[in-house]
Design a protein around this motif. Sequence first.
Motif, PDB file in Angstrom:
ATOM      1  N   ILE A 177      51.293  55.681   8.945  1.00  0.00           N
ATOM      2  CA  ILE A 177      52.520  56.464   9.051  1.00  0.00           C
ATOM      3  C   ILE A 177      52.243  57.929   9.380  1.00  0.00           C
ATOM      4  O   ILE A 177      53.025  58.567  10.076  1.00  0.00           O
ATOM      5  CB  ILE A 177      53.380  56.357   7.766  1.00  0.00           C
ATOM      6  N   VAL A 178      51.122  58.469   8.900  1.00  0.00           N
ATOM      7  CA  VAL A 178      50.820  59.880   9.196  1.00  0.00           C
ATOM      8  C   VAL A 178      50.638  60.083  10.695  1.00  0.00           C
ATOM      9  O   VAL A 178      51.132  61.056  11.273  1.00  0.00           O
ATOM     10  CB  VAL A 178      49.584  60.355   8.413  1.00  0.00           C
ATOM     11  N   ARG A 179      49.959  59.161  11.349  1.00  0.00           N
ATOM     12  CA  ARG A 179      49.800  59.266  12.801  1.00  0.00           C
ATOM     13  C   ARG A 179      51.161  59.179  13.503  1.00  0.00           C
ATOM     14  O   ARG A 179      51.428  59.913  14.457  1.00  0.00           O
ATOM     15  CB  ARG A 179      48.879  58.157  13.314  1.00  0.00           C
ATOM     16  N   ARG A 180      52.039  58.295  13.017  1.00  0.00           N
ATOM     17  CA  ARG A 180      53.364  58.166  13.612  1.00  0.00           C
ATOM     18  C   ARG A 180      54.200  59.428  13.396  1.00  0.00           C
ATOM     19  O   ARG A 180      54.921  59.881  14.296  1.00  0.00           O
ATOM     20  CB  ARG A 180      54.086  56.956  13.014  1.00  0.00           C
ATOM     21  N   LEU A 181      54.111  59.998  12.213  1.00  0.00           N
ATOM     22  CA  LEU A 181      54.823  61.248  11.943  1.00  0.00           C
ATOM     23  C   LEU A 181      54.293  62.364  12.834  1.00  0.00           C
ATOM     24  O   LEU A 181      55.061  63.162  13.380  1.00  0.00           O
ATOM     25  CB  LEU A 181      54.659  61.647  10.473  1.00  0.00           C
ATOM     26  N   ASN A 182      52.975  62.411  12.989  1.00  0.00           N
ATOM     27  CA  ASN A 182      52.354  63.424  13.836  1.00  0.00           C
ATOM     28  C   ASN A 182      52.856  63.329  15.276  1.00  0.00           C
ATOM     29  O   ASN A 182      53.197  64.342  15.895  1.00  0.00           O
ATOM     30  CB  ASN A 182      50.832  63.246  13.794  1.00  0.00           C
ATOM     31  N   THR A 183      52.920  62.113  15.807  1.00  0.00           N
ATOM     32  CA  THR A 183      53.397  61.930  17.181  1.00  0.00           C
ATOM     33  C   THR A 183      54.846  62.364  17.314  1.00  0.00           C
ATOM     34  O   THR A 183      55.221  63.041  18.288  1.00  0.00           O
ATOM     35  CB  THR A 183      53.248  60.453  17.610  1.00  0.00           C
ATOM     36  N   ALA A 184      55.668  61.990  16.331  1.00  0.00           N
ATOM     37  CA  ALA A 184      57.078  62.378  16.375  1.00  0.00           C
ATOM     38  C   ALA A 184      57.226  63.894  16.311  1.00  0.00           C
ATOM     39  O   ALA A 184      58.040  64.485  17.041  1.00  0.00           O
ATOM     40  CB  ALA A 184      57.840  61.730  15.224  1.00  0.00           C
ATOM     41  N   MET A 185      56.457  64.537  15.457  1.00  0.00           N
ATOM     42  CA  MET A 185      56.518  65.996  15.338  1.00  0.00           C
ATOM     43  C   MET A 185      56.065  66.663  16.645  1.00  0.00           C
ATOM     44  O   MET A 185      56.681  67.619  17.125  1.00  0.00           O
ATOM     45  CB  MET A 185      55.631  66.452  14.186  1.00  0.00           C
ATOM     46  N   ARG A 186      55.004  66.155  17.225  1.00  0.00           N
ATOM     47  CA  ARG A 186      54.471  66.745  18.451  1.00  0.00           C
ATOM     48  C   ARG A 186      55.454  66.595  19.618  1.00  0.00           C
ATOM     49  O   ARG A 186      55.524  67.446  20.497  1.00  0.00           O
ATOM     50  CB  ARG A 186      53.126  66.088  18.785  1.00  0.00           C
ATOM     51  N   ASN A 187      56.240  65.505  19.591  1.00  0.00           N
ATOM     52  CA  ASN A 187      57.207  65.249  20.654  1.00  0.00           C
ATOM     53  C   ASN A 187      58.609  65.761  20.329  1.00  0.00           C
ATOM     54  O   ASN A 187      59.550  65.484  21.082  1.00  0.00           O
ATOM     55  CB  ASN A 187      57.278  63.748  20.944  1.00  0.00           C
ATOM     56  N   SER A 188      58.732  66.468  19.204  1.00  0.00           N
ATOM     57  CA  SER A 188      60.036  66.962  18.733  1.00  0.00           C
ATOM     58  C   SER A 188      61.029  65.829  18.513  1.00  0.00           C
ATOM     59  O   SER A 188      62.229  65.979  18.718  1.00  0.00           O
ATOM     60  CB  SER A 188      60.620  67.992  19.721  1.00  0.00           C
ATOM     61  N   ASP A 189      60.514  64.664  18.099  1.00  0.00           N
ATOM     62  CA  ASP A 189      61.342  63.483  17.879  1.00  0.00           C
ATOM     63  C   ASP A 189      61.492  63.144  16.396  1.00  0.00           C
ATOM     64  O   ASP A 189      62.018  62.083  16.058  1.00  0.00           O
ATOM     65  CB  ASP A 189      60.731  62.253  18.578  1.00  0.00           C
ATOM     66  N   PHE A 190      61.003  64.018  15.515  1.00  0.00           N
ATOM     67  CA  PHE A 190      61.043  63.676  14.094  1.00  0.00           C
ATOM     68  C   PHE A 190      62.468  63.579  13.585  1.00  0.00           C
ATOM     69  O   PHE A 190      63.320  64.410  13.891  1.00  0.00           O
ATOM     70  CB  PHE A 190      60.296  64.711  13.253  1.00  0.00           C
ATOM     71  N   ASP A 191      62.711  62.548  12.789  1.00  0.00           N
ATOM     72  CA  ASP A 191      63.983  62.375  12.093  1.00  0.00           C
ATOM     73  C   ASP A 191      63.665  61.684  10.773  1.00  0.00           C
ATOM     74  O   ASP A 191      62.825  60.777  10.744  1.00  0.00           O
ATOM     75  CB  ASP A 191      64.958  61.520  12.917  1.00  0.00           C
ATOM     76  N   PRO A 192      64.308  62.083   9.674  1.00  0.00           N
ATOM     77  CA  PRO A 192      64.023  61.443   8.388  1.00  0.00           C
ATOM     78  C   PRO A 192      64.185  59.927   8.415  1.00  0.00           C
ATOM     79  O   PRO A 192      63.555  59.217   7.622  1.00  0.00           O
ATOM     80  CB  PRO A 192      65.045  62.095   7.447  1.00  0.00           C
ATOM     81  N   SER A 193      65.021  59.420   9.319  1.00  0.00           N
ATOM     82  CA  SER A 193      65.223  57.972   9.407  1.00  0.00           C
ATOM     83  C   SER A 193      63.948  57.237   9.811  1.00  0.00           C
ATOM     84  O   SER A 193      63.848  56.013   9.656  1.00  0.00           O
ATOM     85  CB  SER A 193      66.327  57.651  10.420  1.00  0.00           C
ATOM     86  N   LEU A 194      62.945  57.973  10.316  1.00  0.00           N
ATOM     87  CA  LEU A 194      61.680  57.355  10.696  1.00  0.00           C
ATOM     88  C   LEU A 194      61.018  56.681   9.495  1.00  0.00           C
ATOM     89  O   LEU A 194      60.371  55.642   9.639  1.00  0.00           O
ATOM     90  CB  LEU A 194      60.739  58.413  11.292  1.00  0.00           C
ATOM     91  N   PHE A 195      61.219  57.263   8.311  1.00  0.00           N
ATOM     92  CA  PHE A 195      60.619  56.670   7.111  1.00  0.00           C
ATOM     93  C   PHE A 195      61.207  55.289   6.839  1.00  0.00           C
ATOM     94  O   PHE A 195      60.484  54.352   6.510  1.00  0.00           O
ATOM     95  CB  PHE A 195      60.818  57.593   5.905  1.00  0.00           C
ATOM     96  N   GLU A 196      62.525  55.161   6.977  1.00  0.00           N
ATOM     97  CA  GLU A 196      63.154  53.870   6.746  1.00  0.00           C
ATOM     98  C   GLU A 196      62.750  52.866   7.820  1.00  0.00           C
ATOM     99  O   GLU A 196      62.518  51.682   7.536  1.00  0.00           O
ATOM    100  CB  GLU A 196      64.668  54.009   6.709  1.00  0.00           C
ATOM    101  N   GLU A 197      62.624  53.354   9.048  1.00  0.00           N
ATOM    102  CA  GLU A 197      62.210  52.483  10.154  1.00  0.00           C
ATOM    103  C   GLU A 197      60.823  51.903   9.906  1.00  0.00           C
ATOM    104  O   GLU A 197      60.568  50.728  10.203  1.00  0.00           O
ATOM    105  CB  GLU A 197      62.215  53.287  11.459  1.00  0.00           C
ATOM    106  N   LEU A 198      59.924  52.712   9.354  1.00  0.00           N
ATOM    107  CA  LEU A 198      58.538  52.296   9.183  1.00  0.00           C
ATOM    108  C   LEU A 198      58.238  51.613   7.852  1.00  0.00           C
ATOM    109  O   LEU A 198      57.240  50.894   7.729  1.00  0.00           O
ATOM    110  CB  LEU A 198      57.606  53.510   9.348  1.00  0.00           C
ATOM    111  N   THR A 199      59.082  51.853   6.848  1.00  0.00           N
ATOM    112  CA  THR A 199      58.796  51.308   5.517  1.00  0.00           C
ATOM    113  C   THR A 199      59.877  50.376   4.991  1.00  0.00           C
ATOM    114  O   THR A 199      59.639  49.625   4.028  1.00  0.00           O
ATOM    115  CB  THR A 199      58.613  52.427   4.488  1.00  0.00           C
ATOM    116  N   GLY A 200      61.082  50.446   5.562  1.00  0.00           N
ATOM    117  CA  GLY A 200      62.192  49.656   5.063  1.00  0.00           C
ATOM    118  C   GLY A 200      62.967  50.343   3.960  1.00  0.00           C
ATOM    119  O   GLY A 200      63.970  49.801   3.466  1.00  0.00           O
ATOM    120  N   SER A 201      62.531  51.551   3.556  1.00  0.00           N
ATOM    121  CA  SER A 201      63.226  52.326   2.520  1.00  0.00           C
ATOM    122  C   SER A 201      63.425  53.750   3.002  1.00  0.00           C
ATOM    123  O   SER A 201      62.563  54.300   3.707  1.00  0.00           O
ATOM    124  CB  SER A 201      62.423  52.344   1.215  1.00  0.00           C
ATOM    125  N   ASP A 202      64.561  54.356   2.610  1.00  0.00           N
ATOM    126  CA  ASP A 202      64.775  55.742   3.017  1.00  0.00           C
ATOM    127  C   ASP A 202      63.963  56.680   2.133  1.00  0.00           C
ATOM    128  O   ASP A 202      63.335  56.272   1.144  1.00  0.00           O
ATOM    129  CB  ASP A 202      66.267  56.097   3.005  1.00  0.00           C
TER     130      ASP A 202
END
Length: 218
Positions: A177-202
């Motif tokens: 997940i850290v690598r995925r968060l890093n990519t989203a941050m680098r691409n200005s695509d970060f959204d808190p919903s990413l956590f639910e998408e990747l883990t199934g929980s908000d």
Amino acid sequence: MPATLPTILLLCLCSLSAAVSQESATIHLDTTEVPEHDEWGKTAQELLRDWHPRIANLLSSPGMVPPSEISLKLKKSETGVGATSGTKIVVSSGWIEMHPDDFGLVVHELVHVIQQYPGKNPVWVTEGIADYMRWAIYEGKPQRLFPVPNEDDGYTKGYQAAAGFFLWIETHKSPGIVRRLNTAMRNSDFDPSLFEELTGSDLAALWKQYTADQRKIK
């Protein structure tokens, strides 16, 4: 010196080692303001050179080319710790004098050099990833020693609070997940919903589970 890495992180790091470029960054060291700390600077310089390709690999994303030249300046100052602007790292001489064994701080700053995130990204994620790389990967700090704020959104304090949270998610919920968060941050695509998408929980549910688990092991 860093402690032993947790097994899951050590395996991750070892699996990446074959792909890490053998070309290390050029680290320009400036100790002219505090020549008495020249040896500390040389040790930090070597640490940056060794860990640059590892962190660049762990935080890689499509199209990302990590900076190949970094400057490390030891500044005569009684205040502050370390700071990074672009590819320039500055460390306070006062901090070195009080904490001569704290080389991990330059690993945290090196992460910022490699992150190169554009503006308008949440600071807690930026600093959480930097401290995750420093404390979980480099230092090998065990999960139970990470601080857990009492607030319902304690992760927003960033730094070690978020780093411990990320380590728990990596271990128990979503490896990588850290690598995925890093990519989203680098691409200005970060959204808190990413956590639910990747883990199934908000985020709120994840933090509640994390704090409950931490109370069990402390």
